[in-house]
Design a protein around this motif. Structure first.
Motif, short mmCIF file in Angstrom:
data_model
loop_
_atom_site.label_atom_id
_atom_site.label_comp_id
_atom_site.label_asym_id
_atom_site.label_seq_id
_atom_site.Cartn_x
_atom_site.Cartn_y
_atom_site.Cartn_z
N ASP A 185 -11.10 57.63 -13.28
CA ASP A 185 -11.72 56.33 -13.01
C ASP A 185 -10.66 55.34 -12.51
O ASP A 185 -9.59 55.22 -13.10
N ILE A 186 -10.97 54.65 -11.42
CA ILE A 186 -9.98 53.78 -10.80
C ILE A 186 -9.65 52.55 -11.64
O ILE A 186 -8.61 51.92 -11.45
N THR A 187 -10.53 52.19 -12.58
CA THR A 187 -10.30 50.99 -13.40
C THR A 187 -9.81 51.34 -14.80
O THR A 187 -8.78 50.83 -15.26
N SER A 188 -10.53 52.22 -15.48
CA SER A 188 -10.20 52.51 -16.88
C SER A 188 -9.17 53.61 -17.04
O SER A 188 -8.52 53.72 -18.08
N GLY A 189 -9.04 54.46 -16.01
CA GLY A 189 -8.11 55.59 -16.12
C GLY A 189 -8.69 56.77 -16.85
O GLY A 189 -8.00 57.78 -17.06
N GLY A 190 -9.96 56.70 -17.24
CA GLY A 190 -10.61 57.82 -17.93
C GLY A 190 -11.03 58.90 -16.95
O GLY A 190 -11.10 58.69 -15.75
N GLN A 191 -11.33 60.08 -17.51
CA GLN A 191 -11.74 61.22 -16.69
C GLN A 191 -13.26 61.26 -16.56
O GLN A 191 -13.97 61.05 -17.54
N ARG A 192 -13.74 61.53 -15.33
CA ARG A 192 -15.19 61.57 -15.09
C ARG A 192 -15.57 62.90 -14.44
O ARG A 192 -15.01 63.28 -13.40
N PHE A 193 -16.52 63.59 -15.03
CA PHE A 193 -17.13 64.80 -14.45
C PHE A 193 -16.10 65.89 -14.13
O PHE A 193 -16.32 66.71 -13.23
N PHE A 201 -8.54 66.30 -11.96
CA PHE A 201 -8.16 64.95 -12.40
C PHE A 201 -7.95 64.01 -11.21
O PHE A 201 -8.18 62.80 -11.33
N ASP A 202 -7.48 64.55 -10.10
CA ASP A 202 -7.27 63.72 -8.90
C ASP A 202 -8.49 63.74 -7.97
O ASP A 202 -8.41 63.27 -6.83
N GLY A 203 -9.60 64.30 -8.45
CA GLY A 203 -10.80 64.38 -7.64
C GLY A 203 -10.94 65.72 -6.94
O GLY A 203 -10.03 66.56 -6.97
#
Length: 501
Positions: A185-193, A201-203
């Motif tokens: 996540d670009i704001t929180s730094g959390g991992q999504r999906f 982790f880098d998409g």
């Protein structure tokens, strides 16, 4: 004077031995993949993306651009000689081009296609040089709200101009946006999906997704195709039109160039839409509309000029606004991002050699195409005899090596294979994958600009309608959505794309 100085800078960059070589390689390769039915610029550029990582940015963009507009030239060859469009934008050329070949005018039809494309390419390059800097200066005034609204407009425009069902296209765009959100996540730094995979982790790796959706999926869908291509003629003559023929093709080529240049700018537009629109326009203005489809020169000149003009003007929104108008431009954005270059108005100011070198290379590339295409027509004809069973294994090998070279991990190859299977399933379900790629490319930027706009406005959505330019683009987007529910327009759209198929 600034334009002249910039063009001098561009030609200095484009005429270096290295860039001249890559421009030549690009247009020759583009012509070749345009000639071979079943291939096209999208899967080819997707496969070559990893190779451009080792090239200077200017050389990479010049070569990939040459492949795109070169394929528009090559696609007309199979349309005329075999009645099989080598490229989707050359479907209309089959109608009159092949009839001309059957009437003993194959040489004239090929010359008409080449000269019309050359004229259109030169004019479109002038427009790129003249208007792109102006549009870029306007784009500098855009804030987060304007960029968000522009991307919404672009994605909805892609829906309106996508083949098949509107619902399918919307789903593909939403699917692409969701894929673009995978990672940190670009704001929180959390991992999504990420499903626990550290490789995500880098998409999702753009090269793996593009090569899977377009390269492998194309191989799978065409693997069972029969090699039943037969030339209408093996002897070609009259490769240079007479003065009367030149006069006949001039007006259709001018009209096709004008229409293609405009449609190339539209989100979701491009060479295919432009060629169909140019053919329809030419039929309307003709004094003998019933002759179309029987082998008239105008039916070749107009669509071939339109598709080449659209191929080159589609670079304008991509380079100046960071907005891809079609799948190829989405891949071009991916190529720039591999070199840490963010498409947008800053490209012209921060990378003047890249931008003006690309503009100059288009003039050079069009000259190379017209010089090579007519003398080498017998080489392209010979290529039509290459069986698909020899092409597809090499495509798979290049794809696997290319993805591994970028990711340096076997996970990227497996990811490409997964997207290849997904792409094939989507093709079988009549879901066009190009909107999905546009959604993926714009997904992260869409989220980033939305969040920035929310921060600036303290969470108020009114920021998108309080700013005049943003409001105007949202109103236009809403208008596009409303057209989806007008039965007459929906029927017309369906008829147009059914003819294209």
């Amino acid at each position: 004077m600034d334009l002249l100085a910039n063009l001098v800078l561009g030609f200095e960059a484009a005429l270096t031995l290295q860039n001249l070589g890559y421009a030549t390689l690009g247009v020759v390769l583009g012509t070749a993949i345009g000639v071979l039915p079943g291939l096209g610029p999208v899967p080819t550029i997707a496969m070559l993306l990893p190779l451009t990582y080792a090239l200077p940015p200017e050389s990479a963009v010049i070569m990939l651009a040459g492949i795109f507009y070169g394929s528009q030239y090559g696609g007309s060859t199979t349309s005329i000689l075999v009645n099989i469009p080598g490229e989707s934008s050359s479907v209309v050329t089959c109608l009159d081009g092949h009839k001309m070949a059957r009437n003993g005018q194959a040489g004239l039809a090929l010359a008409t296609a080449a000269l019309s494309s050359f004229f259109a390419g030169c004019v479109a390059t002038v427009l790129l040089a003249a208007f792109a800097p102006t549009l870029a200066s306007v784009a500098f005034k855009f804030g987060p709200a304007e960029y968000f609204s522009l991307m919404v407009l672009g994605l909805l425009g892609a829906v309106a101009l996508a083949h098949g069902s509107v619902l399918h296209a919307i789903c593909m765009i939403l699917f692409g946006i969701l894929l673009g959100l995978v990672g940190t996540d670009i704001t929180s730094g959390g991992q999504r999906f990420t499903m626990g995979f550290s490789e995500l982790f880098d998409g999702i790796e753009f090269v793996a997704l593009a090569m899977g959706l377009f390269g492998l999926a194309e191989v799978i869908s065409n693997a069972g195709r029969q090699d039943d291509r037969q030339l209408v003629t093996k002897k070609l003559s009259g490769l240079w039109p007479s003065r009367a023929d030149l006069r006949r093709m001039t007006a259709p080529a001018v009209r096709g160039t004008a229409l293609g240049s405009l449609l190339g700018l539209l989100p979701g537009g491009g060479a295919t839409l432009s060629s169909f629109a140019a053919y329809a326009l030419e039929k309307k203005v003709s004094k003998r509309p019933r002759d179309f489809g029987t082998g008239v020169l105008e039916g070749v000149a107009a669509p071939e000029a339109a598709n080449n003009a659209a191929a080159q003007t589609s670079f304008i929104p991509m380079l100046t606004l960071g907005m891809p108008s079609n799948a190829v431009m989405a891949l071009m954005i991916g190529a720039l991002m591999l070199h840490n270059i963010q498409p947008g108005p800053q490209v012209i100011t921060n990378n003047p050699q890249l931008f003006w070198g690309l503009v100059a290379s288009m003039w050079i590339g069009n000259v190379i195409l017209v010089v090579l295409n007519l003398p080498m027509i017998f080489v392209w004809v010979k290529m039509l005899s290459i069986p698909y069973r020899y092409l597809f294994p090499s495509i798979i090998l290049i794809s696997c090596v290319g993805v591994f070279s970028v990711t340096n991990d076997v996970f990227g190859v497996f990811l490409m294979a997964a997207f290849g299977a997904i792409g094939y399933i989507l093709l079988r379900l009549d879901c066009e994958v190009a909107p999905m790629l546009l959604g993926f490319v714009l997904g992260q930027s869409l989220e980033a600009y939305f969040r920035r706009a929310m921060l600036i406005s303290d969470g108020s959505l009114w920021v998108f309608v309080e700013r005049p330019l943003s409001a105007a683009m949202l109103i236009l987007a809403a208008t596009i959505v409303m057209t989806f529910f007008i039965p007459t327009l929906t029927r017309k759209r369906t008829e147009v794309f059914r003819e294209a198929e």
